[in-house]
Design an enzyme around this catalytic site. Structure first.
Site, short mmCIF file in Angstrom:
data_model
loop_
_atom_site.label_atom_id
_atom_site.label_comp_id
_atom_site.label_asym_id
_atom_site.label_seq_id
_atom_site.Cartn_x
_atom_site.Cartn_y
_atom_site.Cartn_z
N LEU A 1 -41.17 3.38 20.76
CA LEU A 1 -40.56 4.14 21.85
C LEU A 1 -41.50 4.15 23.06
O LEU A 1 -41.10 3.82 24.18
CB LEU A 1 -40.27 5.57 21.36
CG LEU A 1 -39.72 6.57 22.38
CD1 LEU A 1 -38.35 6.12 22.88
CD2 LEU A 1 -39.60 7.96 21.75
N GLU B 1 -44.13 3.66 26.04
CA GLU B 1 -44.46 2.57 26.97
C GLU B 1 -45.58 3.04 27.90
O GLU B 1 -45.82 4.25 28.01
CB GLU B 1 -43.22 2.22 27.81
CG GLU B 1 -42.06 1.76 26.95
CD GLU B 1 -40.81 1.40 27.76
OE1 GLU B 1 -40.87 1.44 29.01
OE2 GLU B 1 -39.80 1.07 27.12
N PRO B 2 -46.21 2.10 28.60
CA PRO B 2 -47.29 2.51 29.51
C PRO B 2 -46.85 3.60 30.49
O PRO B 2 -47.62 4.49 30.84
CB PRO B 2 -47.66 1.21 30.22
CG PRO B 2 -47.32 0.14 29.24
CD PRO B 2 -46.11 0.63 28.49
N GLY C 1 -44.61 8.22 27.93
CA GLY C 1 -45.14 8.73 26.66
C GLY C 1 -44.43 10.03 26.32
O GLY C 1 -43.36 10.04 25.72
N GLN D 1 -70.19 21.55 12.13
CA GLN D 1 -71.31 22.45 12.46
C GLN D 1 -72.03 22.91 11.19
O GLN D 1 -73.26 22.92 11.13
CB GLN D 1 -70.76 23.65 13.25
CG GLN D 1 -71.80 24.36 14.08
CD GLN D 1 -72.38 23.45 15.17
OE1 GLN D 1 -71.80 22.44 15.53
NE2 GLN D 1 -73.56 23.82 15.63
N GLU E 1 -46.68 12.49 17.60
CA GLU E 1 -45.50 13.31 17.21
C GLU E 1 -45.29 14.48 18.19
O GLU E 1 -44.97 15.60 17.80
CB GLU E 1 -45.70 13.84 15.78
CG GLU E 1 -44.43 14.17 15.01
CD GLU E 1 -43.78 12.97 14.32
OE1 GLU E 1 -42.56 12.97 14.20
OE2 GLU E 1 -44.50 12.02 13.93
N GLY E 2 -45.51 14.20 19.48
CA GLY E 2 -45.37 15.24 20.52
C GLY E 2 -46.71 15.95 20.70
O GLY E 2 -47.21 16.59 19.77
N SER F 1 -49.53 18.68 22.07
CA SER F 1 -49.49 20.15 22.06
C SER F 1 -48.73 20.71 23.26
O SER F 1 -47.92 21.63 23.13
CB SER F 1 -50.92 20.71 22.09
OG SER F 1 -51.54 20.53 20.86
C1 LIG Z 1 -52.48 7.62 16.92
C2 LIG Z 1 -51.24 7.43 17.71
C3 LIG Z 1 -50.13 6.82 17.14
C4 LIG Z 1 -48.97 6.60 17.89
N1 LIG Z 1 -47.92 5.95 17.31
C5 LIG Z 1 -46.80 5.73 18.04
C6 LIG Z 1 -45.70 5.01 17.48
O1 LIG Z 1 -45.75 4.56 16.31
N2 LIG Z 1 -44.60 4.79 18.22
C7 LIG Z 1 -44.51 5.26 19.51
O2 LIG Z 1 -43.48 5.03 20.14
N3 LIG Z 1 -45.55 5.92 20.09
C8 LIG Z 1 -46.69 6.16 19.39
N4 LIG Z 1 -47.75 6.82 19.95
C9 LIG Z 1 -47.67 7.27 21.34
C10 LIG Z 1 -47.49 8.76 21.44
O3 LIG Z 1 -46.18 9.10 21.10
C11 LIG Z 1 -47.85 9.15 22.87
O4 LIG Z 1 -49.25 8.93 23.02
C12 LIG Z 1 -47.52 10.60 23.16
O5 LIG Z 1 -46.13 10.77 23.21
C13 LIG Z 1 -48.12 11.07 24.49
O6 LIG Z 1 -47.80 10.20 25.51
P1 LIG Z 1 -48.94 9.62 26.47
O7 LIG Z 1 -50.05 9.16 25.62
O8 LIG Z 1 -48.32 8.63 27.38
O9 LIG Z 1 -49.46 10.85 27.29
P2 LIG Z 1 -48.79 11.47 28.60
O10 LIG Z 1 -47.35 11.64 28.41
O11 LIG Z 1 -49.24 10.70 29.78
O12 LIG Z 1 -49.49 12.89 28.62
C14 LIG Z 1 -50.89 13.05 28.92
C15 LIG Z 1 -51.24 14.51 28.70
O13 LIG Z 1 -50.48 15.32 29.60
C16 LIG Z 1 -49.73 16.28 28.86
N5 LIG Z 1 -48.45 16.45 29.51
C17 LIG Z 1 -47.46 15.54 29.65
N6 LIG Z 1 -46.42 16.07 30.31
C18 LIG Z 1 -46.75 17.37 30.57
C19 LIG Z 1 -46.08 18.46 31.21
N7 LIG Z 1 -44.86 18.33 31.68
N8 LIG Z 1 -46.73 19.63 31.31
C20 LIG Z 1 -47.98 19.77 30.81
N9 LIG Z 1 -48.66 18.79 30.19
C21 LIG Z 1 -48.05 17.60 30.07
C22 LIG Z 1 -49.59 15.68 27.47
O14 LIG Z 1 -49.38 16.68 26.50
C23 LIG Z 1 -50.93 15.01 27.29
O15 LIG Z 1 -51.88 15.97 26.93
C24 LIG Z 1 -48.91 7.04 19.22
C25 LIG Z 1 -50.03 7.66 19.80
C26 LIG Z 1 -51.18 7.85 19.06
C27 LIG Z 1 -52.36 8.49 19.71
#
Ligand SMILES: Cc1cc2nc3c(=O)[nH]c(=O)nc-3n(C[C@H](O)[C@H](O)[C@H](O)COP(=O)(O)OP(=O)(O)OC[C@H]3O[C@@H](n4cnc5c(N)ncnc54)[C@H](O)[C@@H]3O)c2cc1C
Length: 393
Positions: A138, A140-141, A144, A350, A377-378, A380
């Site tokens: 799901l 993409e760059p 997320g 620690q 999985e979403g 925090s």
């Molecule tokens: C170990 C690992 C396994 C993964 N496996 C999969 C997979 O199998 N398939 C898949 O599709 N994806 C996968 N992912 C991707 C994962 O779902 C995304 O990393 C995640 O959804 C967060 O998206 P992002 O990294 O683009 O962060 P961003 O969406 O850019 O967010 C960056 C930060 O800003 C915060 N943030 C975002 N929007 C808001 C808002 N409106 N208000 C306040 N804070 C906000 C976020 O909580 C985060 O702390 C994986 C990621 C990891 C680390």
């Protein structure tokens, strides 16, 4: 009044059970984890690879596909039993929970639920028994947390679809036999009926793995970047209806969140156990660490937070199993448990001092691995957003 006697950690905490009948299963899972999985966990740490034996032993004991119906080669177990297995296995290594998820989680369940007979025959039993692996693509760059913003395009053509776009951070996709890809077929509708799910087999022309990433966690856990360059897939690769992709992606969210929460509880339980053992055996300035109030308070805080998480997650599991709508409780479980295990891991490091930071001891690996839980999985913040939305609705 009865005389007070010391209460052990096990009595106050582990004796909580999801349901009374699962109390019989916990020691069986515990013994298997300690005797069979733990030696494999040490091998995974040493080599950075998952040995085939890890999948084999889980299959032999009937843990693969445990949540899928027996008709699909699964074990027909309920969510409670599955979460208990996740909890116990995560006391050893996160990899085992990922193998369990691969055989009983989103991908096989989505195909069993939405797939055609041909798709079910091709994939479900093979996934359930670990003869095949699948990834879920799901993210993409540019999309997320805001997953509705995906840009990978699906354009109709003669006999099928052409996919173009890039996915990244897709767990295990560098070795997956099939990838469940979410792509936009109608940019006006997007998540409201404009995203479709496609099953794309490894080796499909136009589909390639363009990068493999390792994370802060175990070397054995890898994420992949996938590129779709005018990749043709036939109509038979569509999972469910055209436009049903987002619904499929969201289908098992509650179960996924509770599975993560259960895994966090297992990891925290092991970290606390290791912290107690270390505090008892390590002496400084002529006394065991266990006799120092500074250390006792860290142990007490970890045990309290772990018990709170366990009680809430088990209660939510019971309600989900009874068919109740739990609202944002699953989000709360995932949020609290993933942050709780981070704090427990930090205290464990620690308490262990240098031993908590050196590669050859497990505390250091747990500390790194559990960091994933606050983002995957979403993240925090997203769960806080969902919970607040429920409160303010
Ligand atoms: C170990 C690992 C396994 C993964 N496996 C999969 C997979 O199998 N398939 C898949 O599709 N994806 C996968 N992912 C991707 C994962 O779902 C995304 O990393 C995640 O959804 C967060 O998206 P992002 O990294 O683009 O962060 P961003 O969406 O850019 O967010 C960056 C930060 O800003 C915060 N943030 C975002 N929007 C808001 C808002 N409106 N208000 C306040 N804070 C906000 C976020 O909580 C985060 O702390 C994986 C990621 C990891 C680390």
């Amino acid at each position: 009044m009865l005389p007070l006697r010391p209460i052990t950690y096990q009595e106050t905490d582990v004796q909580l059970e999801i349901t009374p009948d699962l109390a019989q299963l916990r020691p069986v899972l515990r013994r298997f984890t300690e005797e069979v999985l733990e030696p494999l966990a040490l091998e995974i740490d040493r080599t950075g690879q998952v040995p085939d034996r890890a999948v084999e032993v889980l299959r032999e004991q009937g843990y693969l596909g445990m949540r899928l119906p027996e008709a699909f080669g699964g074990g027909g177990h309920d969510l409670n039993t599955y979460c208990l297995a996740l909890e116990e296995f995560s006391r050893s290594h996160r990899v085992f929970t990922l193998i369990l998820d691969g055989s009983s989680g989103l991908n096989p369940i989505a195909i069993a639920t939405y797939g055609t007979a041909a798709q079910q025959t091709k994939y479900v039993a093979a996934l359930a028994q670990g003869h095949m692996t699948a990834s879920f693509a799901l993210t993409e760059p540019e999309a997320g947390s805001d997953s509705q913003a995906i840009r990978t395009r699906a354009v109709r053509c003669d006999g099928g679809w052409r996919l173009t776009g890039r996915k990244h951070w897709i767990s295990g996709a560098h070795v997956a036999d099939v990838v469940l890809v979410m792509a936009v077929n109608d940019s006006a509708l997007k998540a409201r009926g404009g995203i479709t799910a496609f099953l794309v087999d490894k080796g499909t022309p136009g589909f390639s793995v363009t990068r493999v990433d390792t994370t802060i966690g175990s070397e054995a856990i890898k994420l992949a970047e996938l590129t779709f360059d005018d990749c043709f897939v036939p109509d038979s690769a569509v999972l469910g209806e055209v436009g049903q992709g987002f619904q499929i992606a969201m289908h098992s969210l509650t179960h996924g969140r509770l599975g993560v929460a259960a895994s966090c509880i297992g990891a925290a339980d092991r970290l606390l156990e290791m912290s107690i053992a270390h505090a008892r055996q390590r002496s400084t300035f002529g006394k065991p660490l266990a006799e120092r109030q500074a250390i006792q308070w860290m142990l007490a805080d970890s045990a309290t937070e772990l018990s709170m998480a366990r009680a809430f997650v088990y209660e939510t599991l019971r309600r989900v199993s009874a068919g109740e709508d739990v609202g944002s409780a699953a989000s709360m479980c995932k949020l609290y448990a993933s942050e709780m295990v981070g704090r427990v891991a930090d205290r464990a490091v620690q308490i262990h001092g240098g031993m908590g930071l050196v590669r050859q001891f497990p505390v250091e690996r747990f500390y790194r691995d559990v960091r994933h839980y606050r983002v995957g999985e979403g993240a925090s913040e997203v769960h806080r957003m969902l919970i607040a939305r429920g409160l303010l609705a």
